[in-house]
Design an enzyme around this catalytic site. Sequence first.
Site, short mmCIF file in Angstrom:
data_model
loop_
_atom_site.label_atom_id
_atom_site.label_comp_id
_atom_site.label_asym_id
_atom_site.label_seq_id
_atom_site.Cartn_x
_atom_site.Cartn_y
_atom_site.Cartn_z
N ASP A 93 -1.62 -6.24 9.10
CA ASP A 93 -2.44 -5.18 8.86
C ASP A 93 -3.65 -5.64 8.28
OD1 ASP A 93 -3.57 -2.72 8.23
OD2 ASP A 93 -2.06 -2.36 6.62
N LYS A 146 -13.49 0.33 6.35
CA LYS A 146 -14.03 -0.31 5.26
C LYS A 146 -15.16 -1.23 5.76
CE LYS A 146 -9.95 1.25 3.70
NZ LYS A 146 -9.35 2.06 2.63
N TRP A 185 0.70 -1.18 -0.09
CA TRP A 185 0.01 0.02 0.04
C TRP A 185 0.78 1.28 0.13
CZ3 TRP A 185 -1.79 2.70 4.96
CH2 TRP A 185 -2.66 3.62 4.72
N ALA A 236 -6.87 -4.55 7.15
CA ALA A 236 -7.96 -3.14 7.14
C ALA A 236 -8.84 -3.53 6.41
CB ALA A 236 -6.87 -2.32 6.13
C1 LMR Z 1 -6.49 3.52 -0.02
O1 LMR Z 1 -5.68 2.38 0.21
O2 LMR Z 1 -6.75 4.10 -1.21
C2 LMR Z 1 -7.35 3.78 1.42
O3 LMR Z 1 -6.96 2.91 2.53
C3 LMR Z 1 -7.24 5.24 1.80
C4 LMR Z 1 -5.86 5.76 2.10
O4 LMR Z 1 -5.83 6.32 3.23
O5 LMR Z 1 -4.97 5.62 1.26
#
Ligand code: LMR
Length: 406
Positions: free
Chosen positions: A220, A255, A139, A222
């Site tokens: 993690d 989410k 990410w 999420a």
């Molecule tokens: C994403 O991955 O788009 C979301 O988790 C929002 C973010 O904070 O980046």
Amino acid sequence: MCGHRRTGHDMFEILEELPPDPILGVTAAFKRDTSPDKVDLGVGVYRDEEGGTPVPKAVVEAERQLIASQTTKSYVGPVGNVEFNERIVALALGPLASKLASRTATIQSVGGCGALRLGAELVRSSKPDALIHVSDPTWANHEPLIGSAGVKLERYPYFDPARQAVAFDKMHDYLGRLPAGAVVLLHACCHNPTGADLSEEQWLALAETFERRGLVPFVDMAYQGFGDDLETDARGLRMLAERVPELLLALSCSKNFGLYKERVGALAIVAKDAKTAAAIATHERRQARRMYSMPPDHGAAIASRILADVSLRKSWIDEVASMVARMKSLRVLLASKLAERMPERDWNWLNQQRGMFSLLGLTDVSIQRLRDEHHVYVPPDGRMNVAGISDQNVDYVADAVTALLK
Ligand code: LMR
């Protein structure tokens, strides 16, 4: 002219404007685009067929009850809402939560990001030379968020773009050579940005390696519930938690509860024994106090109420299930539209991947052209938010991707 005399010592003069955030910048650019065809496949928020991000019914009801019954807005303290902390960890760890309770130190956090940052801060204060290994790719905010705590980062092999699947042998081989005590960030489910998740066999093999080598998982989670369902998505995490003496777990309610802007999350650290867990809890609280003092209560109180109330919980689970069903059906739809246009390519990976994200497999130039020429917005790594597809835009998106890949 602002009229102030320049002294040559202006503190902020040195700062130069930064480039936009790789993910949040996409939302801003999308808003500025005046094309009627524009499609937002950027930021990771769930979207319904109309492109909205609804508040789950259970959240609306819990919020109503909360407002009707609350008697004070007094401080909650750095640890946050204790009932929420217990319930959210129970959701993640299932029956293991009570087994591990005495060894677990949990603190409410400012979203999943806050949990990741707090976790990284505690890793650094326990072990100043710690290295945290993150997946390649990961990410876009993982490295800035965790690295800013002062820990060093390295990437482990994770994804094979040619197969659109986890490069498990390479990953396992890399992790199997790490020294004891190395910290490894893992995505519990719905890998962001690839959508390529570990199978149960692979989780088991990893869990055994973590145990044997003395590695510390930093999980993690999420997107619990967004892959298959709340239980299935937690299996890998639970396999680890059953085996290793120490584990960090970052949880988010953004989410699955749709509580994005309320910033609700938690950090749970499982320690080798109760005494260590009690000490960790004091460090978690001190760290929170030093950074922001206390988390906001509202969203956590809502999630806590939903988890504790049979009918709200059922309504919420049903709504998560319908969100997952929609995302899975969008994957099928997009795969079939792309297969119609490019039958020479295999698109089945779209159906095998899980969660909101997949990588389109476009070059950097094509990702830019997707935005500039076709008004389809994805972050610079080419991650697509599948939930941004709809019956209305799927042909348009498939045409745009085809134009760039053919
Ligand atoms: C994403 O991955 O788009 C979301 O988790 C929002 C973010 O904070 O980046």
